[in-house]
Design a protein around this motif. Structure first.
Motif, short mmCIF file in Angstrom:
data_model
loop_
_atom_site.label_atom_id
_atom_site.label_comp_id
_atom_site.label_asym_id
_atom_site.label_seq_id
_atom_site.Cartn_x
_atom_site.Cartn_y
_atom_site.Cartn_z
N PHE A 101 -14.62 93.54 64.48
CA PHE A 101 -15.32 92.44 63.53
C PHE A 101 -15.86 93.01 61.91
CE2 PHE A 101 -19.17 90.27 61.79
CZ PHE A 101 -18.62 88.82 61.92
N PHE A 102 -16.12 94.37 62.16
CA PHE A 102 -16.45 95.05 61.05
C PHE A 102 -15.13 94.98 60.08
CE2 PHE A 102 -17.64 99.64 59.45
CZ PHE A 102 -17.55 99.19 58.20
N GLU A 103 -14.28 95.23 60.47
CA GLU A 103 -12.76 95.39 59.86
C GLU A 103 -12.39 93.86 59.06
OE1 GLU A 103 -8.67 97.47 60.46
OE2 GLU A 103 -8.85 95.97 61.72
N LEU A 104 -12.55 92.85 60.12
CA LEU A 104 -12.13 91.49 59.60
C LEU A 104 -13.25 90.96 58.75
CD1 LEU A 104 -10.76 88.47 60.38
CD2 LEU A 104 -12.77 88.23 61.76
N THR A 105 -14.36 91.16 58.95
CA THR A 105 -15.27 90.47 58.14
C THR A 105 -15.58 91.37 56.49
OG1 THR A 105 -17.73 89.50 57.89
CG2 THR A 105 -17.51 91.58 58.89
N PHE A 106 -15.53 92.69 56.71
CA PHE A 106 -15.58 93.56 55.59
C PHE A 106 -14.59 92.76 54.47
CE2 PHE A 106 -14.63 97.14 52.97
CZ PHE A 106 -16.00 97.56 52.66
N THR A 107 -13.30 92.81 54.79
CA THR A 107 -12.39 92.49 53.92
C THR A 107 -12.19 91.11 53.27
OG1 THR A 107 -10.68 92.21 55.56
CG2 THR A 107 -10.94 94.44 54.67
N ASN A 108 -12.86 90.30 54.33
CA ASN A 108 -12.86 88.87 53.88
C ASN A 108 -14.15 88.35 53.32
OD1 ASN A 108 -10.42 88.07 54.52
ND2 ASN A 108 -10.84 88.37 56.83
N HIS A 109 -15.37 89.13 53.29
CA HIS A 109 -16.64 88.55 52.95
C HIS A 109 -17.73 89.77 52.52
CE1 HIS A 109 -20.61 87.02 53.84
NE2 HIS A 109 -20.00 85.91 53.04
N THR A 110 -17.88 90.79 53.53
CA THR A 110 -18.99 91.67 53.02
C THR A 110 -18.55 92.71 51.85
OG1 THR A 110 -19.09 91.87 55.46
CG2 THR A 110 -20.62 93.49 54.16
N GLN A 111 -17.37 93.19 51.71
CA GLN A 111 -17.03 94.13 50.61
C GLN A 111 -17.24 93.41 49.37
OE1 GLN A 111 -12.60 94.39 50.24
NE2 GLN A 111 -13.06 96.80 49.62
N GLN A 112 -16.98 92.07 49.19
CA GLN A 112 -17.26 91.64 47.89
C GLN A 112 -18.79 91.48 47.56
OE1 GLN A 112 -14.90 91.06 45.40
NE2 GLN A 112 -16.46 91.21 44.10
N HIS A 113 -19.40 91.07 48.61
CA HIS A 113 -21.10 91.07 48.23
C HIS A 113 -21.45 92.63 48.11
CE1 HIS A 113 -22.01 87.13 49.14
NE2 HIS A 113 -21.14 86.84 50.11
#
Length: 151
Positions: free
Chosen positions: A126-138
């Motif tokens: 989930f870290f990998e999935l959500t990071f590149t699709n959401h969290t990273q930009q925030h």
């Protein structure tokens, strides 16, 4: 990855508890956001072929309200849609530092919950999935806001 849960804990406290009195709060937040960001590059796991239960966000406190109480000076900011379009000076958007941190905290709480309730591999997935699709930009937006705000 032994630093993952402690780093998450240091970040999410701003959304779980109101009115925290912590010296150098913003500097500590920045340090932990950068630390969390860097952990992304160390993700290694074997995918669990298990159907796990889902995270229930409805049981969380009002994260946005707590973030607002902990960072009263945070607000909206302007950003550019496409940094590579040098000839287009009109396209910009409005961001919200409170929203950025609220979304980051929500994502991190789910990562932590999956590790603690499902499996370490599920949390890393989930870290990998959500990071590149959401969290990273925030995270990038919030760090840039913090830098611009503080000069």
């Amino acid at each position: 990855m032994k630093e993952l849960i402690p780093t998450i804990t240091e970040i999410v406290k701003y959304g779980l508890q109101p009115n925290l009195t912590i010296a150098d709060k913003e500097k500590l937040l920045e340090r932990n956001l950068v630390k969390f960001y860097s952990l992304y590059f160390d993700i290694e796991y074997k995918f669990d072929e298990v159907e796990f239960k889902d995270f229930d966000k409805s049981k969380l406190p009002d994260i946005r309200k707590n973030v607002e109480s902990n960072f009263k000076e945070y607000g909206i900011y302007k950003s550019v849609f496409d940094l590579n379009k040098l000839d287009n000076l009109e396209e910009s958007s409005i961001g919200d530092a409170i929203d950025d941190l609220t979304d980051i905290i929500s994502d991190l709480l789910e990562i932590k919950w999956r590790i603690e309730n499902n499996s370490f591999a599920d949390g890393l997935w989930f870290f990998e999935l959500t990071f590149t699709n959401h969290t990273q930009q925030h995270i990038l937006n919030l760090l840039n806001y913090m830098k611009q705000k503080n000069g």
